[in-house]
Design a protein around this motif. Structure first.
Motif, PDB file in Angstrom:
ATOM      1  N   LYS A  48      25.178  33.236  -8.901  1.00  0.00           N
ATOM      2  CA  LYS A  48      24.753  34.093  -7.784  1.00  0.00           C
ATOM      3  C   LYS A  48      24.974  33.391  -6.442  1.00  0.00           C
ATOM      4  CE  LYS A  48      20.376  35.635  -5.858  1.00  0.00           C
ATOM      5  NZ  LYS A  48      18.924  35.640  -6.096  1.00  0.00           N
ATOM      6  N   MET A  49      24.561  32.120  -6.350  1.00  0.00           N
ATOM      7  CA  MET A  49      24.682  31.401  -5.082  1.00  0.00           C
ATOM      8  C   MET A  49      26.129  31.032  -4.770  1.00  0.00           C
ATOM      9  SD  MET A  49      21.698  31.766  -4.139  1.00  0.00           S
ATOM     10  CE  MET A  49      21.831  30.963  -2.542  1.00  0.00           C
ATOM     11  N   GLU A  50      26.937  30.860  -5.789  1.00  0.00           N
ATOM     12  CA  GLU A  50      28.366  30.615  -5.550  1.00  0.00           C
ATOM     13  C   GLU A  50      29.008  31.846  -4.913  1.00  0.00           C
ATOM     14  OE1 GLU A  50      32.282  29.128  -8.055  1.00  0.00           O
ATOM     15  OE2 GLU A  50      30.931  30.598  -8.971  1.00  0.00           O
ATOM     16  N   ARG A  51      28.668  33.045  -5.432  1.00  0.00           N
ATOM     17  CA  ARG A  51      29.206  34.281  -4.844  1.00  0.00           C
ATOM     18  C   ARG A  51      28.775  34.411  -3.390  1.00  0.00           C
ATOM     19  NH1 ARG A  51      27.754  36.297  -9.946  1.00  0.00           N
ATOM     20  NH2 ARG A  51      25.812  37.156  -9.163  1.00  0.00           N
ATOM     21  N   LEU A  52      27.497  34.104  -3.130  1.00  0.00           N
ATOM     22  CA  LEU A  52      26.988  34.198  -1.760  1.00  0.00           C
ATOM     23  C   LEU A  52      27.710  33.209  -0.848  1.00  0.00           C
ATOM     24  CD1 LEU A  52      23.493  34.816  -0.505  1.00  0.00           C
ATOM     25  CD2 LEU A  52      24.550  32.709   0.255  1.00  0.00           C
ATOM     26  N   ALA A  53      27.904  31.975  -1.316  1.00  0.00           N
ATOM     27  CA  ALA A  53      28.594  30.959  -0.516  1.00  0.00           C
ATOM     28  C   ALA A  53      30.025  31.401  -0.205  1.00  0.00           C
ATOM     29  CB  ALA A  53      28.594  29.621  -1.243  1.00  0.00           C
ATOM     30  N   ASP A  54      30.699  31.979  -1.203  1.00  0.00           N
ATOM     31  CA  ASP A  54      32.072  32.480  -0.991  1.00  0.00           C
ATOM     32  C   ASP A  54      32.098  33.545   0.097  1.00  0.00           C
ATOM     33  OD1 ASP A  54      33.062  30.816  -2.941  1.00  0.00           O
ATOM     34  OD2 ASP A  54      33.185  32.360  -4.497  1.00  0.00           O
ATOM     35  N   ARG A 103      33.921  33.133   3.700  1.00  0.00           N
ATOM     36  CA  ARG A 103      34.981  34.089   4.046  1.00  0.00           C
ATOM     37  C   ARG A 103      34.655  34.830   5.347  1.00  0.00           C
ATOM     38  NH1 ARG A 103      34.546  37.552  -0.088  1.00  0.00           N
ATOM     39  NH2 ARG A 103      33.241  38.909   1.166  1.00  0.00           N
ATOM     40  N   ASP A 104      33.428  35.342   5.446  1.00  0.00           N
ATOM     41  CA  ASP A 104      33.048  36.140   6.618  1.00  0.00           C
ATOM     42  C   ASP A 104      33.037  35.310   7.899  1.00  0.00           C
ATOM     43  OD1 ASP A 104      32.791  38.189   4.844  1.00  0.00           O
ATOM     44  OD2 ASP A 104      30.605  38.314   4.911  1.00  0.00           O
ATOM     45  N   PHE A 114      48.736  28.756  -3.735  1.00  0.00           N
ATOM     46  CA  PHE A 114      48.378  29.369  -2.461  1.00  0.00           C
ATOM     47  C   PHE A 114      48.419  28.328  -1.350  1.00  0.00           C
ATOM     48  CE2 PHE A 114      45.942  32.548  -5.020  1.00  0.00           C
ATOM     49  CZ  PHE A 114      46.606  33.656  -4.539  1.00  0.00           C
ATOM     50  N   PRO A 115      49.081  28.638  -0.234  1.00  0.00           N
ATOM     51  CA  PRO A 115      48.920  27.742   0.911  1.00  0.00           C
ATOM     52  C   PRO A 115      47.503  27.912   1.457  1.00  0.00           C
ATOM     53  CG  PRO A 115      50.241  29.658   1.528  1.00  0.00           C
ATOM     54  CD  PRO A 115      49.955  29.771   0.064  1.00  0.00           C
ATOM     55  N   GLU A 116      46.734  26.848   1.469  1.00  0.00           N
ATOM     56  CA  GLU A 116      45.367  26.960   1.964  1.00  0.00           C
ATOM     57  C   GLU A 116      45.373  26.982   3.485  1.00  0.00           C
ATOM     58  OE1 GLU A 116      42.606  24.258   0.206  1.00  0.00           O
ATOM     59  OE2 GLU A 116      43.518  24.429  -1.779  1.00  0.00           O
ATOM     60  N   ARG A 117      44.282  27.503   4.023  1.00  0.00           N
ATOM     61  CA  ARG A 117      44.165  27.633   5.478  1.00  0.00           C
ATOM     62  C   ARG A 117      43.101  26.676   5.976  1.00  0.00           C
ATOM     63  NH1 ARG A 117      43.931  33.401   6.573  1.00  0.00           N
ATOM     64  NH2 ARG A 117      41.917  33.397   5.561  1.00  0.00           N
ATOM     65  N   LYS A 118      43.378  26.060   7.099  1.00  0.00           N
ATOM     66  CA  LYS A 118      42.381  25.180   7.709  1.00  0.00           C
ATOM     67  C   LYS A 118      42.188  25.608   9.157  1.00  0.00           C
ATOM     68  CE  LYS A 118      41.036  20.316   8.107  1.00  0.00           C
ATOM     69  NZ  LYS A 118      39.758  20.477   7.419  1.00  0.00           N
ATOM     70  N   GLU A 145      14.620  22.676  -4.286  1.00  0.00           N
ATOM     71  CA  GLU A 145      15.388  23.138  -3.114  1.00  0.00           C
ATOM     72  C   GLU A 145      16.870  23.237  -3.465  1.00  0.00           C
ATOM     73  OE1 GLU A 145      15.997  24.462   0.805  1.00  0.00           O
ATOM     74  OE2 GLU A 145      14.147  24.252  -0.358  1.00  0.00           O
ATOM     75  N   ALA A 146      17.384  22.251  -4.216  1.00  0.00           N
ATOM     76  CA  ALA A 146      18.794  22.282  -4.634  1.00  0.00           C
ATOM     77  C   ALA A 146      19.059  23.491  -5.529  1.00  0.00           C
ATOM     78  CB  ALA A 146      19.152  20.993  -5.363  1.00  0.00           C
ATOM     79  N   PHE A 147      18.116  23.812  -6.422  1.00  0.00           N
ATOM     80  CA  PHE A 147      18.250  24.978  -7.306  1.00  0.00           C
ATOM     81  C   PHE A 147      18.334  26.265  -6.483  1.00  0.00           C
ATOM     82  CE2 PHE A 147      16.296  28.482  -9.667  1.00  0.00           C
ATOM     83  CZ  PHE A 147      17.038  28.469 -10.843  1.00  0.00           C
ATOM     84  N   ARG A 148      17.457  26.372  -5.466  1.00  0.00           N
ATOM     85  CA  ARG A 148      17.465  27.582  -4.623  1.00  0.00           C
ATOM     86  C   ARG A 148      18.816  27.735  -3.916  1.00  0.00           C
ATOM     87  NH1 ARG A 148      12.383  25.444  -2.716  1.00  0.00           N
ATOM     88  NH2 ARG A 148      10.653  26.368  -3.889  1.00  0.00           N
ATOM     89  N   ARG A 149      19.347  26.639  -3.421  1.00  0.00           N
ATOM     90  CA  ARG A 149      20.603  26.692  -2.660  1.00  0.00           C
ATOM     91  C   ARG A 149      21.813  26.851  -3.581  1.00  0.00           C
ATOM     92  NH1 ARG A 149      20.290  23.586   2.884  1.00  0.00           N
ATOM     93  NH2 ARG A 149      18.095  23.953   3.383  1.00  0.00           N
ATOM     94  N   GLY A 150      21.794  26.172  -4.713  1.00  0.00           N
ATOM     95  CA  GLY A 150      22.856  26.329  -5.707  1.00  0.00           C
ATOM     96  C   GLY A 150      24.150  25.598  -5.404  1.00  0.00           C
ATOM     97  N   THR A 151      24.498  25.511  -4.128  1.00  0.00           N
ATOM     98  CA  THR A 151      25.768  24.922  -3.732  1.00  0.00           C
ATOM     99  C   THR A 151      25.740  24.587  -2.248  1.00  0.00           C
ATOM    100  OG1 THR A 151      28.174  25.276  -3.636  1.00  0.00           O
ATOM    101  CG2 THR A 151      26.802  27.197  -3.261  1.00  0.00           C
ATOM    102  N   SER A 152      26.583  23.669  -1.829  1.00  0.00           N
ATOM    103  CA  SER A 152      26.799  23.446  -0.397  1.00  0.00           C
ATOM    104  C   SER A 152      27.713  24.551   0.116  1.00  0.00           C
ATOM    105  CB  SER A 152      27.454  22.082  -0.149  1.00  0.00           C
ATOM    106  OG  SER A 152      26.587  21.026  -0.511  1.00  0.00           O
ATOM    107  N   ILE A 153      27.548  24.906   1.386  1.00  0.00           N
ATOM    108  CA  ILE A 153      28.384  25.942   2.001  1.00  0.00           C
ATOM    109  C   ILE A 153      29.203  25.283   3.102  1.00  0.00           C
ATOM    110  CG2 ILE A 153      28.393  28.130   3.261  1.00  0.00           C
ATOM    111  CD1 ILE A 153      25.733  28.810   1.909  1.00  0.00           C
ATOM    112  N   TYR A 154      30.523  25.478   3.038  1.00  0.00           N
ATOM    113  CA  TYR A 154      31.436  24.815   3.973  1.00  0.00           C
ATOM    114  C   TYR A 154      31.923  25.821   5.017  1.00  0.00           C
ATOM    115  CZ  TYR A 154      31.273  20.878   0.804  1.00  0.00           C
ATOM    116  OH  TYR A 154      30.825  19.824   0.040  1.00  0.00           O
ATOM    117  N   LEU A 155      31.342  25.726   6.223  1.00  0.00           N
ATOM    118  CA  LEU A 155      31.802  26.535   7.344  1.00  0.00           C
ATOM    119  C   LEU A 155      32.983  25.817   8.004  1.00  0.00           C
ATOM    120  CD1 LEU A 155      28.363  27.558   8.920  1.00  0.00           C
ATOM    121  CD2 LEU A 155      29.595  28.601   7.013  1.00  0.00           C
TER     122      LEU A 155
END
Length: 703
Positions: free
Chosen positions: A597-603, A607-608, A418-422, A301-311
């Motif tokens: 691949k999953m990092e690009r998707l998470a980004d 962003r969206d 870069f000033p990050e946004r929160k 399952e971790a392999f499929r997800r690749g990364t945590s996604i931070y909304l």
């Protein structure tokens, strides 16, 4: 080599020419029961797009027939570009008339067409659709009395999907829906479909967030068997035998420094000054692989997800909370299994000695970035007294981090300020504020410690010649650097040639620091660089000016780190044979590809969804006035960024005081009558004119 690979190898031979089934039987010497096996293999290869079955009933390779395989990148006007699988080929322009029912994202075979020499991109025609990318489409449902349409959210899908009345399935006007395509488009008609899910009302922000997650196929819920495994391993406890095989660091003042809302604490640190010339730095990372066994349910399952996604309002974790926030997280006052890197670093920032080993730690203090910054930068008396046991260590950490930072600067590492946004959310997830978030000294301490640790681990395993997962960042394209050089020339800066060293780019960033063009040049530089990826093959990291680099420090939230931990532990225990190393290399290649691949998707998801939340925040501010800076100039208007990093567009149609012409060389809009110009960095006053949450767009008007 399996049967299909043998067929492909035979067809790749120089003397091969397209053969019929009967001729292939003879050429391959196939008889009896193997005839059926050949037919099955040929059909599978044809379905995969690896071979073509011609009108004359012959089998051959597309590339030997002047055909090109690839994926379509669609455009809302109906045309597309074929991105070839063969990276040595240019992209092909496909006109709407030559799409032959293909849609954005489809994997297709294209026949190149003859075009005039002045056309920049070669043209082609879709002759075969190998694989459909969008059997389900998310969009807004619009209906009339007898039929309806779904207008896709993804504008690269150029067709609205026709929905017969009997396929509405309860969908109402202006609801966000998922439509399953039942008939694909052709020259005369749109695709047709049936509504399979009503996501929600388009007036509800949550609907649009959910639509992004569904469109990107984000795995939001863990399967029950994965949860069961997570609960089981999290309740096992730490056996005495396990502790005996590890270095016991529980009596050391090891601490974590994270954001105040972080729950997945995967890195802890310790530092001391050994003498006038040397420091000891310990980086201790959660030993996730102790609980996540290779090829177990959690691992798959971790392999499929690749990364945590931070909304903005929540995390979609790579691992269930029982692990990510529980047994793996280095929570204060709890004994935790870790993988440690202890480094002796001299006053020049060079690692002169190091050890990598399994350990057990107990986090003495769960510090936040704000607390550490208050102690070090503002000498907060209350916090200094409260944490007096570790204040001297915090000062040593600051001293060491500045040494490490200086070393990186000297070798030319690019450091984007870069000033990050929160985005601040309430308990319902609604955006209630958008703030600029500066990197403080505490953030920089952890950043430097993680960087030196990752480099140390990567270099160690490079020289061991072990299969590994590297983080690589290729040198930028000369053409992009040439365009970037032309762009900065407008501001009075230059680069020496098109082949640049990262040090030259870092020197440019130093020159523009605190100037009005800093933000836009930062952004343009970032866009001119390639994206860092994971790879099983070692290569340099351009941005960091590093010979070797990897991601080792976040195994709770990134799969490459988890894979690296597994390699390290396997090596420590001496479990790899020659055969094992070959299999390990194949596994690292898969992990690198999937993780990239999953990092690009998470980004994209982050962003969206952030854009939607920012639009939500600005939606009740229509009519309000702000000061801002022109952050981009295009032929359709100017983008303006407010102090809090919110960006909106002043469309050229709303710039009614003059007729404006876009100068591509100078990247500015020029008023023909007034001679007024708008260029990047100009300070302007704007009024919020309109906000679209569904489109995540903010429109400004100049005042």
């Amino acid at each position: 080599m399996n049967f299909k690979e043998k067929i492909l190898a035979f067809m790749k031979e120089e003397i091969y020419k397209p053969l019929t089934f009967k001729e292939l039987l003879q050429a391959l010497g196939i008889e009896g029961k193997m005839k059926k096996a050949l037919l099955v293999a040929l059909n599978e290869l044809e379905d995969e797009g690896k071979i073509i079955f011609t009108r004359s009933e012959r089998y051959g390779l597309p590339e030997k027939m002047n055909l090109v395989r690839g994926v379509l990148e669609g455009h809302q006007k109906g045309f597309a570009f074929l991105i070839p699988e063969d990276k040595s080929l240019q992209d092909f322009f496909i006109s709407p008339a030559d799409m032959n029912g293909a849609m954005h994202g489809d994997r297709v075979i294209v026949r190149p067409m003859k075009v005039s020499e002045d056309v920049k991109s070669p043209q082609g025609k879709v002759i075969r659709i190998i694989e459909r990318a969008n059997p389900y489409v998310i969009g807004t449902f619009q209906k009339s009395r007898h039929f309806g349409f779904v207008v896709p959210d993804d504008k690269r899908i150029a067709f609205d999907i026709f929905v017969p009345k009997e396929e509405f399935n309860g969908a109402k006007e202006n609801t966000k829906v998922t439509v399953k395509i039942t008939e694909w488009p052709d020259q005369r008609k749109n695709p047709e479909g049936t509504i399979v899910e009503v996501i929600g009302d388009i007036e509800d922000t949550k609907t649009h967030i959910d639509a992004v997650l569904l469109a990107k196929k984000v795995r939001q819920v863990f399967p029950e068997d994965v949860i069961r495994e997570a609960k089981r391993v999290s309740q096992e406890g730490i056996r005495e035998a396990e502790i005996k095989g590890r270095k016991d660091l529980r009596n050391i003042n090891i601490i974590t420094i994270d954001g105040s809302d972080a729950k997945d604490l995967d890195d802890a640190v310790y530092a001391e000054k050994l003498n006038d010339n040397e420091y000891l730095l310990g980086v201790h990372i959660a030993d996730v692989t102790h609980y996540v066994k290779e090829d177990g349910k959690l691992d798959k399952e971790a392999f499929r997800r690749g990364t945590s996604i931070y909304l903005t309002d929540r995390v979609i974790p790579m691992l269930p909370k029982e692990l990510s926030n529980g047994v793996c997280s280095l929570n204060p006052g709890e004994d935790k299994l870790t993988l440690s890197v202890e480094m002796v670093i001299n006053k020049d920032g060079r690692v002169v000695d190091y050890k990598i080993f399994e350990s057990i730690v107990n986090n003495r203090y769960r510090m936040t970035y704000d607390q550490v910054t208050e102690i070090l930068e503002n000498t907060n008396e209350e916090l200094t007294d409260k944490y007096k046991d570790i204040v001297p260590m915090l000062k040593t950490m600051e001293e060491l981090s500045m040494i490490l930072r200086k070393k990186r600067e000297l070798r030319g590492a690019i450091d984007f300020e870069f000033p990050e946004r929160k985005v601040i959310s309430d308990e319902t997830g609604k955006a209630i504020d958008v703030r600029k978030y500066e990197r403080k000294i505490s953030n920089k301490i952890i950043e430097e410690f993680m960087l030196v640790c990752n480099e140390t681990v990567a270099e160690h395993y490079y020289w061991l010649n072990m299969p590994f997962v590297y983080r690589v960042h290729e040198d930028p394209d000369e053409e992009k650097m040439y365009e970037f050089s032309k762009f900065i020339h407008n501001f009075g800066y230059s680069l020496k040639g098109n082949v640049v060293h990262p040090k030259e780019l870092q020197q440019l960033l130093n020159k523009i620091k605190d100037k009005r063009e800093e933000s836009i040049i930062n952004n343009m530089m970032l866009r001119s660089l390639k994206k860092a990826i994971y790879s099983p093959d070692a290569s340099t990291h351009f941005g960091l000016a590093a010979e070797y680099y990897c991601h080792f420090t976040s195994p709770i939230r990134r799969y490459p780190d988890l894979q690296i931990h597994r390699i390290i532990k396997g090596h420590i225990k001496g479990k790899y044979s020659e055969d094992g190393l070959q299999k390990l290399y194949e596994r690292t290649a898969l992990a690198a590809e999937q993780s990239s691949k999953m990092e690009r998707l998470a980004d994209e998801v982050e962003r969206d969804t952030e854009k939607i939340r920012i639009a939500e925040f600005m939606s009740d501010k229509i009519g309000q006035e702000y000061e801002g800076v022109v952050s981009g100039v295009t032929n359709f208007g100017v983008f303006v960024e407010l102090e809090n990093t919110v960006e909106g567009l002043v469309h050229i149609s709303n710039m009614v005081d003059d007729y404006y012409i876009y100068d591509d060389e100078k990247k500015e809009l020029f008023g023909q009558g007034s001679h007024k110009t708008y260029k990047i960095g100009d300070r302007v006053k704007v009024r919020v004119d309109n906000v679209s949450i569904p489109k995540a767009e903010i429109d400004f008007a100049l005042i």
